[in-house]
Design a protein around this motif. Structure first.
Motif, PDB file in Angstrom:
ATOM      1  N   ARG A  79       1.071  -1.444  -0.277  1.00  0.00           N
ATOM      2  CA  ARG A  79      -0.238   0.100  -0.077  1.00  0.00           C
ATOM      3  C   ARG A  79       1.054   0.692  -0.047  1.00  0.00           C
ATOM      4  NH1 ARG A  79      -4.605  -0.248   4.550  1.00  0.00           N
ATOM      5  NH2 ARG A  79      -5.118   1.857   3.460  1.00  0.00           N
ATOM      6  N   TYR A  80       1.676   1.595  -0.981  1.00  0.00           N
ATOM      7  CA  TYR A  80       2.280   3.088  -1.573  1.00  0.00           C
ATOM      8  C   TYR A  80       1.986   3.715  -1.789  1.00  0.00           C
ATOM      9  CZ  TYR A  80       4.720  -1.007  -3.742  1.00  0.00           C
ATOM     10  OH  TYR A  80       5.833  -2.061  -4.366  1.00  0.00           O
ATOM     11  N   GLY A  81       0.381   4.118  -1.104  1.00  0.00           N
ATOM     12  CA  GLY A  81      -0.033   5.484  -0.827  1.00  0.00           C
ATOM     13  C   GLY A  81      -0.655   5.621   0.082  1.00  0.00           C
ATOM     14  N   ASP A  82      -0.108   4.843   1.696  1.00  0.00           N
ATOM     15  CA  ASP A  82      -0.659   4.771   2.941  1.00  0.00           C
ATOM     16  C   ASP A  82       1.083   4.398   3.823  1.00  0.00           C
ATOM     17  OD1 ASP A  82      -0.692   4.127   5.837  1.00  0.00           O
ATOM     18  OD2 ASP A  82      -3.267   3.644   5.695  1.00  0.00           O
ATOM     19  N   ALA A  83       1.399   5.336   4.401  1.00  0.00           N
ATOM     20  CA  ALA A  83       2.901   5.447   5.199  1.00  0.00           C
ATOM     21  C   ALA A  83       2.594   3.705   6.256  1.00  0.00           C
ATOM     22  CB  ALA A  83       3.265   6.623   5.898  1.00  0.00           C
ATOM     23  N   GLU A  84       2.176   3.970   6.892  1.00  0.00           N
ATOM     24  CA  GLU A  84       2.129   3.244   7.876  1.00  0.00           C
ATOM     25  C   GLU A  84       1.468   1.342   7.517  1.00  0.00           C
ATOM     26  OE1 GLU A  84      -0.081   4.335  10.843  1.00  0.00           O
ATOM     27  OE2 GLU A  84       0.564   6.289  11.580  1.00  0.00           O
ATOM     28  N   ALA A  85       0.610   1.520   6.295  1.00  0.00           N
ATOM     29  CA  ALA A  85       0.668   0.085   5.764  1.00  0.00           C
ATOM     30  C   ALA A  85       0.882  -0.601   5.077  1.00  0.00           C
ATOM     31  CB  ALA A  85      -1.028   0.863   5.312  1.00  0.00           C
ATOM     32  N   TYR A  86       2.257   0.667   4.571  1.00  0.00           N
ATOM     33  CA  TYR A  86       3.261   0.546   3.499  1.00  0.00           C
ATOM     34  C   TYR A  86       4.494  -0.603   4.526  1.00  0.00           C
ATOM     35  CZ  TYR A  86       7.372   0.330   1.077  1.00  0.00           C
ATOM     36  OH  TYR A  86       8.974   0.267   1.176  1.00  0.00           O
ATOM     37  N   ALA A  87       4.760   0.199   5.500  1.00  0.00           N
ATOM     38  CA  ALA A  87       5.400  -0.230   5.825  1.00  0.00           C
ATOM     39  C   ALA A  87       5.237  -1.914   6.847  1.00  0.00           C
ATOM     40  CB  ALA A  87       5.714   0.461   7.703  1.00  0.00           C
ATOM     41  N   ARG A  88       3.635  -1.975   7.121  1.00  0.00           N
ATOM     42  CA  ARG A  88       3.268  -3.247   7.782  1.00  0.00           C
ATOM     43  C   ARG A  88       3.486  -4.523   6.923  1.00  0.00           C
ATOM     44  NH1 ARG A  88      -1.371   0.206  10.421  1.00  0.00           N
ATOM     45  NH2 ARG A  88      -2.231  -0.371   8.502  1.00  0.00           N
ATOM     46  N   GLY A  89       3.317  -4.052   5.431  1.00  0.00           N
ATOM     47  CA  GLY A  89       3.470  -5.219   4.270  1.00  0.00           C
ATOM     48  C   GLY A  89       4.876  -5.195   4.143  1.00  0.00           C
ATOM     49  N   LEU A  90       6.409  -4.170   4.647  1.00  0.00           N
ATOM     50  CA  LEU A  90       7.413  -5.001   3.849  1.00  0.00           C
ATOM     51  C   LEU A  90       7.918  -6.890   4.673  1.00  0.00           C
ATOM     52  CD1 LEU A  90       9.151  -1.854   5.052  1.00  0.00           C
ATOM     53  CD2 LEU A  90       8.373  -3.374   2.728  1.00  0.00           C
ATOM     54  N   PRO A  91       7.467  -7.176   5.759  1.00  0.00           N
ATOM     55  CA  PRO A  91       7.770  -8.032   6.174  1.00  0.00           C
ATOM     56  C   PRO A  91       6.858  -9.386   4.413  1.00  0.00           C
ATOM     57  CG  PRO A  91       7.083  -7.630   7.859  1.00  0.00           C
ATOM     58  CD  PRO A  91       6.792  -6.514   7.064  1.00  0.00           C
ATOM     59  N   ALA A  92       6.161  -9.033   3.961  1.00  0.00           N
ATOM     60  CA  ALA A  92       5.355  -9.754   3.104  1.00  0.00           C
ATOM     61  C   ALA A  92       6.166  -9.834   2.611  1.00  0.00           C
ATOM     62  CB  ALA A  92       3.772  -9.175   2.793  1.00  0.00           C
ATOM     63  N   LEU A  93       7.355  -8.579   1.249  1.00  0.00           N
ATOM     64  CA  LEU A  93       8.156  -8.484   0.691  1.00  0.00           C
ATOM     65  C   LEU A  93       9.302  -8.740   0.634  1.00  0.00           C
ATOM     66  CD1 LEU A  93       8.989  -6.485  -2.276  1.00  0.00           C
ATOM     67  CD2 LEU A  93       9.506  -4.914  -0.517  1.00  0.00           C
ATOM     68  N   GLU A  94       9.721  -9.253   2.101  1.00  0.00           N
ATOM     69  CA  GLU A  94      11.038  -9.939   2.217  1.00  0.00           C
ATOM     70  C   GLU A  94      10.681 -11.653   2.285  1.00  0.00           C
ATOM     71  OE1 GLU A  94      13.213  -8.766   2.191  1.00  0.00           O
ATOM     72  OE2 GLU A  94      13.296  -7.074   2.501  1.00  0.00           O
ATOM     73  N   ALA A  95       9.074 -11.710   2.382  1.00  0.00           N
ATOM     74  CA  ALA A  95       8.981 -13.563   2.663  1.00  0.00           C
ATOM     75  C   ALA A  95       8.669 -13.949   1.302  1.00  0.00           C
ATOM     76  CB  ALA A  95       7.497 -13.733   3.025  1.00  0.00           C
ATOM     77  N   ALA A  96       8.245 -12.968   0.140  1.00  0.00           N
ATOM     78  CA  ALA A  96       8.810 -13.689  -0.932  1.00  0.00           C
ATOM     79  C   ALA A  96       9.705 -13.629  -1.508  1.00  0.00           C
ATOM     80  CB  ALA A  96       7.376 -11.829  -1.811  1.00  0.00           C
ATOM     81  N   LEU A  97      10.813 -12.334  -0.982  1.00  0.00           N
ATOM     82  CA  LEU A  97      12.127 -12.775  -2.091  1.00  0.00           C
ATOM     83  C   LEU A  97      12.724 -13.921  -1.896  1.00  0.00           C
ATOM     84  CD1 LEU A  97      13.093  -8.540  -1.676  1.00  0.00           C
ATOM     85  CD2 LEU A  97      11.848 -10.286  -3.620  1.00  0.00           C
ATOM     86  N   GLU A  98      12.195 -14.319  -0.399  1.00  0.00           N
ATOM     87  CA  GLU A  98      12.924 -15.459   0.015  1.00  0.00           C
ATOM     88  C   GLU A  98      12.565 -17.028  -0.423  1.00  0.00           C
ATOM     89  OE1 GLU A  98      15.013 -16.181   2.338  1.00  0.00           O
ATOM     90  OE2 GLU A  98      15.165 -14.354   2.981  1.00  0.00           O
ATOM     91  N   VAL A  99      11.420 -16.433  -1.197  1.00  0.00           N
ATOM     92  CA  VAL A  99      10.837 -17.259  -1.981  1.00  0.00           C
ATOM     93  C   VAL A  99      11.009 -17.548  -3.428  1.00  0.00           C
ATOM     94  CG1 VAL A  99       8.721 -18.034  -3.413  1.00  0.00           C
ATOM     95  CG2 VAL A  99       8.431 -17.491  -1.234  1.00  0.00           C
ATOM     96  N   PHE A 100      11.577 -16.326  -4.342  1.00  0.00           N
ATOM     97  CA  PHE A 100      11.980 -15.908  -5.413  1.00  0.00           C
ATOM     98  C   PHE A 100      13.946 -16.538  -4.693  1.00  0.00           C
ATOM     99  CE2 PHE A 100       8.681 -12.468  -5.673  1.00  0.00           C
ATOM    100  CZ  PHE A 100       8.160 -12.814  -6.021  1.00  0.00           C
ATOM    101  N   THR A 101      14.542 -16.121  -3.601  1.00  0.00           N
ATOM    102  CA  THR A 101      15.679 -16.600  -4.110  1.00  0.00           C
ATOM    103  C   THR A 101      15.626 -17.633  -4.211  1.00  0.00           C
ATOM    104  OG1 THR A 101      15.826 -16.199  -2.223  1.00  0.00           O
ATOM    105  CG2 THR A 101      16.154 -14.264  -3.131  1.00  0.00           C
ATOM    106  N   ALA A 102      14.427 -18.759  -3.634  1.00  0.00           N
ATOM    107  CA  ALA A 102      14.930 -20.760  -3.574  1.00  0.00           C
ATOM    108  C   ALA A 102      14.572 -21.014  -4.523  1.00  0.00           C
ATOM    109  CB  ALA A 102      14.029 -20.879  -2.001  1.00  0.00           C
ATOM    110  N   ALA A 103      14.200 -20.236  -6.255  1.00  0.00           N
ATOM    111  CA  ALA A 103      13.617 -21.394  -7.199  1.00  0.00           C
ATOM    112  C   ALA A 103      14.627 -21.507  -8.093  1.00  0.00           C
ATOM    113  CB  ALA A 103      13.233 -19.724  -8.163  1.00  0.00           C
ATOM    114  N   PRO A 104      14.903 -22.442  -9.119  1.00  0.00           N
ATOM    115  CA  PRO A 104      15.863 -23.034  -9.706  1.00  0.00           C
ATOM    116  C   PRO A 104      16.705 -22.067 -10.053  1.00  0.00           C
ATOM    117  CG  PRO A 104      13.415 -24.462  -9.918  1.00  0.00           C
ATOM    118  CD  PRO A 104      13.191 -23.248  -9.074  1.00  0.00           C
ATOM    119  N   PRO A 105      17.911 -22.625  -9.900  1.00  0.00           N
ATOM    120  CA  PRO A 105      18.953 -21.647 -10.764  1.00  0.00           C
ATOM    121  C   PRO A 105      18.364 -21.162 -12.525  1.00  0.00           C
ATOM    122  CG  PRO A 105      20.388 -23.277 -10.370  1.00  0.00           C
ATOM    123  CD  PRO A 105      18.309 -23.425  -9.883  1.00  0.00           C
TER     124      PRO A 105
END
Length: 298
Positions: free
Chosen positions: A74-100
């Motif tokens: 939620r880029y339009g809401d500073a507090e909601a954006y901050a609360r969503g950052l752990p979900a971004l980090e979790a997604a990046l963990e998934v992407f980095t575990a993908a097959p080469p």
């Protein structure tokens, strides 16, 4: 033009893990898309395809790569954006575990806005978006999210989308002006937002880092708007049509991708809702969509 073609769980109505049970399980979906000639798949909701070694084994066992995946913030809401950052980090963990993946085909984090309630209610209906004074803060959060992806070795792309604050061609222009993030150009969403995907590919060629190909039916959209149907219902009614059955100039899109020297993933999507089409029809439609691109040289 070096291109690999993927599909996505949204083509089968898989949007949220809460939409349980999914209309098609991950093993069956990956296998069906591999048999249809796709080389990759988007993640769908994080966890649907598995995480860690489960994800890697599921894809590698079918000769598939992870093309990327959707991350709402939620880029339009500073507090909601901050609360969503752990979900971004979790997604990046998934992407980095993908097959080469070969160079240029690593998973692309697909950054997107969680939406504008007013625009979601009238998708493509010329509803005002962000006020002029709100754009810089919005774009600064998009830039921060993009930088977080890059810190993990992944290059993101921002997905303009019906029902959000980055819906129209003017919205896209403003975001590109205020950030250095690459664009995930979605032909169907741009078409139903009043844009011309062919012109957009040429105009934004230097910023296009990811491509979603979908068709759009403005007649279904017009009726949905007249009925007061929202974006979700528009998808359920078939607003995103089988390739060749809407108004997208698909041959021109493919031709211009070659002209601009695009290299990377092309993800075919045909967004629908769970239960609106049978699993058998979904599988047949995505095989037909793949053949349509093959006929055009992709």
């Amino acid at each position: 033009m070096r291109v690999k073609v993927a599909n996505a769980p949204v083509s089968f109505g898989v949007f949220e893990l809460s939409d349980a049970p999914p209309p098609l399980g991950p093993d069956a979906m990956v296998r069906a898309l591999a048999e249809a000639g796709y080389e990759g798949i988007d993640s769908g909701p994080i966890g649907y395809l598995g995480t860690g070694t489960e994800l890697a084994d599921r894809l590698a066992g079918n000769g598939m790569l992870l093309a990327g995946g959707w991350v709402d913030l939620r880029y339009g809401d500073a507090e909601a954006y901050a609360r969503g950052l752990p979900a971004l980090e979790a997604a990046l963990e998934v992407f980095t575990a993908a097959p080469p993946a070969p160079e240029g085909f690593a998973p692309r984090p697909t950054l997107a806005c969680s939406g504008s309630p007013e625009r979601f209610a009238r998708p493509g209906g010329s509803v005002p978006g962000l006020a002029a004074g709100e754009w810089r803060a919005y774009a600064a959060r998009v830039q921060e999210a993009a930088d977080r992806c890059r810190e993990r070795g992944l290059e993101p792309a921002f997905h303009h989308h019906l029902g959000t604050y980055v819906e129209t061609p003017d919205d896209v222009e403003r975001l590109l002006e205020l950030t250095d993030v690459q664009l995930c150009l979605d032909t169907g969403h741009l078409l139903l937002a009043g844009g011309d995907p062919v012109t957009a590919l040429r105009d934004w060629a230097e910023r296009v880092g990811h491509v979603h190909i979908k068709d759009g039916d403005t007649k279904i959209q017009a009726q949905a708007l007249a009925d007061g149907a929202d974006l979700r219902e528009l998808m359920g009614r078939g607003g995103f049509a089988l390739l060749g059955e809407g108004e997208l100039d698909l041959p021109a899109v493919v031709r211009v991708l070659g002209e601009i020297g695009y290299s990377g993933w092309v993800v075919i999507e045909q967004d629908t809702l769970p239960g609106r089409r049978t699993v058998e029809r979904n599988i047949a439609d995505q095989a037909a969509n793949r053949r349509k691109l093959e006929e055009l040289g992709l």
